[in-house]
Design a protein around this motif. Sequence first.
Motif, PDB file in Angstrom:
ATOM      1  N   ILE A 298      -9.374  -8.361   9.717  1.00  0.00           N
ATOM      2  CA  ILE A 298      -9.922  -7.032   9.424  1.00  0.00           C
ATOM      3  C   ILE A 298     -10.222  -6.327  10.738  1.00  0.00           C
ATOM      4  O   ILE A 298     -10.974  -6.847  11.566  1.00  0.00           O
ATOM      5  CB  ILE A 298     -11.217  -7.159   8.576  1.00  0.00           C
TER       6      ILE A 298
ATOM      7  N   ALA B 165     -16.330   0.005   5.656  1.00  0.00           N
ATOM      8  CA  ALA B 165     -15.135  -0.509   4.978  1.00  0.00           C
ATOM      9  C   ALA B 165     -14.870  -1.956   5.390  1.00  0.00           C
ATOM     10  O   ALA B 165     -14.764  -2.848   4.539  1.00  0.00           O
ATOM     11  CB  ALA B 165     -13.920   0.371   5.284  1.00  0.00           C
ATOM     12  N   GLY B 166     -14.760  -2.218   6.691  1.00  0.00           N
ATOM     13  CA  GLY B 166     -14.404  -3.554   7.159  1.00  0.00           C
ATOM     14  C   GLY B 166     -15.451  -4.597   6.802  1.00  0.00           C
ATOM     15  O   GLY B 166     -15.131  -5.704   6.358  1.00  0.00           O
TER      16      GLY B 166
ATOM     17  N   LEU C 174     -15.524  -5.245   2.974  1.00  0.00           N
ATOM     18  CA  LEU C 174     -14.329  -6.002   2.572  1.00  0.00           C
ATOM     19  C   LEU C 174     -14.512  -7.476   2.929  1.00  0.00           C
ATOM     20  O   LEU C 174     -14.254  -8.367   2.112  1.00  0.00           O
ATOM     21  CB  LEU C 174     -13.073  -5.437   3.255  1.00  0.00           C
TER      22      LEU C 174
ATOM     23  N   ALA D  63      -6.201  -5.861   7.261  1.00  0.00           N
ATOM     24  CA  ALA D  63      -6.861  -4.683   6.695  1.00  0.00           C
ATOM     25  C   ALA D  63      -7.204  -3.740   7.836  1.00  0.00           C
ATOM     26  O   ALA D  63      -7.957  -4.096   8.749  1.00  0.00           O
ATOM     27  CB  ALA D  63      -8.112  -5.097   5.916  1.00  0.00           C
TER      28      ALA D  63
ATOM     29  N   CYS E 124      -9.307  -1.113   8.877  1.00  0.00           N
ATOM     30  CA  CYS E 124     -10.567  -0.438   8.516  1.00  0.00           C
ATOM     31  C   CYS E 124     -11.158   0.175   9.774  1.00  0.00           C
ATOM     32  O   CYS E 124     -12.366   0.161   9.980  1.00  0.00           O
ATOM     33  CB  CYS E 124     -11.555  -1.444   7.917  1.00  0.00           C
TER      34      CYS E 124
ATOM     35  N   ALA F 260      -7.878   1.211   4.719  1.00  0.00           N
ATOM     36  CA  ALA F 260      -9.025   1.523   3.851  1.00  0.00           C
ATOM     37  C   ALA F 260     -10.013   2.413   4.598  1.00  0.00           C
ATOM     38  O   ALA F 260     -10.151   2.315   5.825  1.00  0.00           O
ATOM     39  CB  ALA F 260      -9.714   0.226   3.402  1.00  0.00           C
ATOM     40  N   GLY F 261     -10.695   3.268   3.875  1.00  0.00           N
ATOM     41  CA  GLY F 261     -11.729   4.127   4.464  1.00  0.00           C
ATOM     42  C   GLY F 261     -11.118   5.227   5.325  1.00  0.00           C
ATOM     43  O   GLY F 261     -10.006   5.708   5.074  1.00  0.00           O
TER      44      GLY F 261
ATOM     45  N   ALA G 274     -14.808   4.845   1.207  1.00  0.00           N
ATOM     46  CA  ALA G 274     -14.531   3.594   1.926  1.00  0.00           C
ATOM     47  C   ALA G 274     -14.946   2.397   1.061  1.00  0.00           C
ATOM     48  O   ALA G 274     -14.227   1.398   0.962  1.00  0.00           O
ATOM     49  CB  ALA G 274     -15.267   3.581   3.269  1.00  0.00           C
TER      50      ALA G 274
ATOM     51  N   ASP H 232     -12.439   1.989  -1.850  1.00  0.00           N
ATOM     52  CA  ASP H 232     -11.169   1.410  -1.369  1.00  0.00           C
ATOM     53  C   ASP H 232     -11.264  -0.109  -1.250  1.00  0.00           C
ATOM     54  O   ASP H 232     -10.400  -0.831  -1.741  1.00  0.00           O
ATOM     55  CB  ASP H 232     -10.823   1.935   0.044  1.00  0.00           C
ATOM     56  N   VAL H 233     -12.300  -0.597  -0.573  1.00  0.00           N
ATOM     57  CA  VAL H 233     -12.325  -2.044  -0.297  1.00  0.00           C
ATOM     58  C   VAL H 233     -12.673  -2.847  -1.547  1.00  0.00           C
ATOM     59  O   VAL H 233     -12.304  -4.015  -1.655  1.00  0.00           O
ATOM     60  CB  VAL H 233     -13.249  -2.427   0.891  1.00  0.00           C
TER      61      VAL H 233
END
Length: 392
Positions: free
Chosen positions: A8, A14-15, A18, A157, A159, A285-286, A303, A306-307
């Motif tokens: 990630i 987001a990160g 997730l 991912a 992010c 994402a985000g 965000a 999304d995750v």
Amino acid sequence: MTRTQVGIIGAGPAGLLLSYLLHGEGIDAVVLEARSRSYVEQRVRAGVCEHPTVELLTELGLGDRLAREGLPHHGFSLRFDGEDHRIALTELTGKSITVYGQQEIVKDLIAAHEAKGWPIEFEVSEVDIQDLESDRPRLTYRDPRGGARELVCDFVAGCDGFHGISRPAIPAGRLRTLDREYPFAWLGVLAETPPSHEELIYAHHERGFALHSMRSPELTRLYLQVAPDERLEDWPDERIWAELALRLETSGDFALHEGPLVDKGITPMRSFVTEPMAYRRLFLAGDAAHIVPPTGAKGMNLAVADVYALSAALTEWVRHNRTELAESYSDTCLRRVWRAEHFSWFMTTMLHVDPGADEFARRLQLSQLRYTASSAAAATSLAENYVGLPFA
Ligand code: RFL
Ligand code: PHB
């Protein structure tokens, strides 16, 4: 060389969320962040958590401090022509929003990672995605001491926000981007003074938009519409307070509480969408995938949505070797993203002063404000979007 299931990039909301969701499903993930822990924990950004965001964080066991320190809001004011028009969110929708700073969510997520020993590497540099065409993409980077590192992943991912490296790593021609620039920006300040009103105030004034928000019973967050090329040096504290007082003026009972300004910044305003939000084993994402102007208070909430979808998709793939959710990830997210893009554009154009607008456009804008303030149908539509539509 190290291995992980999901690499990630970025320790924003987001990160971090997730990573939290994936670890909760027993899936291994490593977060790589360019900045220091204290930098990401102090960065003042979003303040409004939608109803579905609050519900999700609570279900996940991340809601303790949010419930104690977050401020539930059941309405906000639209202020124009010197008068307040309350949008009664809870009466109209049965739901509320919670004012809880984005950096508080970030702190809660980092603390949860620390408690469980889930890895976040701060202050890494030169992060790059390699072998994106293969089934084993690799992240190469440098650790804080400058040592070359490599993380072999099943999935990556992205992010890493609007200025990150993930989106540009996708081959040109595979992505379409759609955007809108606005002829203004926001000057945001954090003031050590109690809020001047118990609710948020979105004010439309001929001198420009102003927003009264808060972070706690002792901290006020305020924003002013300014020109996109405005310089912070030209805005000493006295000028900020004078302009806020003018734009927030009302015939009602209202006095602006002044206090020391502890954070000042200028944020450009744009709308931006990437389609699709994925390429092979890289998922965006985000803010890495989309930007909304902050007037709708939607960026962080998107965000989170999304995750939530991405963690379900990756869990299905890893556990059951089923790829349907991953294949539909982009379409699933983009439906919600476009709703938020429209709502954020609508709030922005309804409330700001467009320096290029002609008299006809100004009359349309005023008519929209009056209609929103006086029609239960129009106010309900605004409120339903503001408190947040259910996750897919
Ligand atoms: P973030 O938070 O930008 O996190 C991305 C992270 O990636 C790191 N990074 C890298 N790391 C490693 N290598 C690289 N090459 C990297 N490049 C970048 C960055 O350091 C960072 O830590 O994106 P994320 O997680 O997608 O979260 C998005 C939200 O931050 C954003 O949408 C919101 O802040 C937007 N926003 C608001 N959203 C709301 O939902 N409600 C609000 O009330 C609200 N108000 C706002 C806002 C944003 C604002 N600004 C300053 C843009 C008000 C403002 C003024
Ligand atoms: C904030 O409190 O920072 C805030 C509130 C509402 C917005 C944007 C930002 O629409």
